[in-house]
Motif scaffolding. Sequence first.
Motif, PDB file in Angstrom:
ATOM      1  N   MET A 127      37.247  48.765  42.715  1.00  0.00           N
ATOM      2  CA  MET A 127      37.998  49.773  41.978  1.00  0.00           C
ATOM      3  C   MET A 127      38.340  49.266  40.589  1.00  0.00           C
ATOM      4  SD  MET A 127      40.702  51.421  44.690  1.00  0.00           S
ATOM      5  CE  MET A 127      41.582  49.862  44.853  1.00  0.00           C
ATOM      6  N   LEU A 128      38.268  50.182  39.624  1.00  0.00           N
ATOM      7  CA  LEU A 128      38.738  49.934  38.267  1.00  0.00           C
ATOM      8  C   LEU A 128      39.969  50.806  38.068  1.00  0.00           C
ATOM      9  CD1 LEU A 128      35.262  50.047  36.485  1.00  0.00           C
ATOM     10  CD2 LEU A 128      36.613  48.011  36.967  1.00  0.00           C
ATOM     11  N   ASN A 129      41.120  50.240  38.377  1.00  0.00           N
ATOM     12  CA  ASN A 129      42.376  50.985  38.326  1.00  0.00           C
ATOM     13  C   ASN A 129      43.496  50.005  38.002  1.00  0.00           C
ATOM     14  OD1 ASN A 129      44.471  52.771  38.574  1.00  0.00           O
ATOM     15  ND2 ASN A 129      44.324  52.984  40.809  1.00  0.00           N
ATOM     16  N   ASN A 130      43.994  50.057  36.761  1.00  0.00           N
ATOM     17  CA  ASN A 130      45.000  49.092  36.328  1.00  0.00           C
ATOM     18  C   ASN A 130      44.459  47.666  36.506  1.00  0.00           C
ATOM     19  OD1 ASN A 130      47.432  48.120  35.328  1.00  0.00           O
ATOM     20  ND2 ASN A 130      48.419  48.096  37.355  1.00  0.00           N
ATOM     21  N   GLY A 131      43.285  47.433  35.951  1.00  0.00           N
ATOM     22  CA  GLY A 131      42.595  46.170  36.142  1.00  0.00           C
ATOM     23  C   GLY A 131      41.445  46.351  37.117  1.00  0.00           C
ATOM     24  N   VAL A 132      40.953  45.243  37.618  1.00  0.00           N
ATOM     25  CA  VAL A 132      39.812  45.260  38.533  1.00  0.00           C
ATOM     26  C   VAL A 132      40.272  44.780  39.906  1.00  0.00           C
ATOM     27  CG1 VAL A 132      37.462  44.438  38.945  1.00  0.00           C
ATOM     28  CG2 VAL A 132      38.281  44.736  36.593  1.00  0.00           C
ATOM     29  N   TRP A 133      39.879  45.513  40.933  1.00  0.00           N
ATOM     30  CA  TRP A 133      40.167  45.169  42.328  1.00  0.00           C
ATOM     31  C   TRP A 133      38.845  45.095  43.067  1.00  0.00           C
ATOM     32  CZ3 TRP A 133      45.491  45.324  44.107  1.00  0.00           C
ATOM     33  CH2 TRP A 133      46.399  45.748  43.139  1.00  0.00           C
ATOM     34  N   TRP A 134      38.523  43.927  43.566  1.00  0.00           N
ATOM     35  CA  TRP A 134      37.271  43.757  44.311  1.00  0.00           C
ATOM     36  C   TRP A 134      37.598  43.185  45.686  1.00  0.00           C
ATOM     37  CZ3 TRP A 134      33.509  39.112  43.942  1.00  0.00           C
ATOM     38  CH2 TRP A 134      32.369  39.356  44.722  1.00  0.00           C
ATOM     39  N   GLU A 135      37.466  44.015  46.705  1.00  0.00           N
ATOM     40  CA  GLU A 135      37.671  43.565  48.076  1.00  0.00           C
ATOM     41  C   GLU A 135      36.303  43.260  48.684  1.00  0.00           C
ATOM     42  OE1 GLU A 135      39.519  45.209  52.302  1.00  0.00           O
ATOM     43  OE2 GLU A 135      40.211  46.082  50.400  1.00  0.00           O
ATOM     44  N   PHE A 136      36.139  42.052  49.191  1.00  0.00           N
ATOM     45  CA  PHE A 136      34.824  41.640  49.663  1.00  0.00           C
ATOM     46  C   PHE A 136      34.950  40.688  50.847  1.00  0.00           C
ATOM     47  CE2 PHE A 136      36.275  38.558  46.604  1.00  0.00           C
ATOM     48  CZ  PHE A 136      35.780  37.331  47.001  1.00  0.00           C
ATOM     49  N   THR A 137      33.846  40.533  51.568  1.00  0.00           N
ATOM     50  CA  THR A 137      33.769  39.596  52.679  1.00  0.00           C
ATOM     51  C   THR A 137      32.842  38.462  52.277  1.00  0.00           C
ATOM     52  OG1 THR A 137      34.144  41.323  54.331  1.00  0.00           O
ATOM     53  CG2 THR A 137      33.146  39.273  55.095  1.00  0.00           C
TER      54      THR A 137
END
Length: 317
Positions: free
Chosen positions: A270-280
């Motif tokens: 997600m690009l929302n108020n910065g970058v959020w990358w959820e990964f395994t």
Amino acid sequence: MKGQLLIDRIDAYISLGICITKGSYNNLVAFPAMKEPDKNDWPEEDGQEFDLSSPTLDTAEVSIEFAYIGSLGIGGLIDILSDLSYHEFYFPLIGRSYKLRLSSQSNYVINPGLEVAKFIFSNDFPREVDYEYQEPVNKLPMPKGYEIDDKDLSDYGVVVLQGSNAEILKAPTVKKNLLQNFKRQDGAIYDGEVVKFQTKEVSLKCLMRAGTIETFWRNRDALLYDLTKLSTKTDNEGYEYSDAERIFYCDEWSESYPCYYKSCQTNDFMLNNGVWWEFTLKLVFTSFRIGETEFLLSSEAGEFIITEDGEFYIDLN
């Protein structure tokens, strides 16, 4: 929409009426998997012996879903992608280019005034061209406690999510010894003198945070580099060698595990108020043994006491 995707430096929305749908960035940001290293499996030893002297990354499949609102539709895109094997895809929103080749089309949905199609591309170039390593930077407050080669994952802006500890502590499968099972005899005869464990794969659920897309790529690329780089080590006889085996450390129970990087999968980007990358992040623990607890001498404040030369903890076993 306009400026969302450039194919061979041509705006896909202006030329073809094409935009990409949510979720198409997932495969683009995930690390490519490591090619399977050669290995030896010694029945009298825990784990396996891997040849990590020349770590290489595999090709990756990239799925991109396109929405068509122009008159040319899917045919116009296929015409462009089929004239040459490789095409340059530039995604301004994430600021990165990829050299991809068309592999297949996985689905196609036609609605009034809108067509949606998903294509599978092959990325044969898993590393950035002319990449120069930069130390990760992170100014966001994050919990610590998980390290790779003495560098905390929070340095990359990564936090390990709940549920990963169970993966780390779960017992590996036992190596099977000689088993004799005769047709005319009940049960079986098993060589149970020695119990050794196999390697095991550990899936760490992680979240990377970054204030800007530039910081995200810097930290993301640094983590991939540090996971797959060659490090110089010394064996028991004093000879130096290089390999890509890492040491994963968990501060909660003060344990270190030899491992190597295997693969990565994006769960959400997600690009929302910065970058959020959820990964395994999948690691292979090359040797893991349950039940060999070490009892170390510590002070009343809970700090481990080391020998006078500063090199060793004091083992109470």
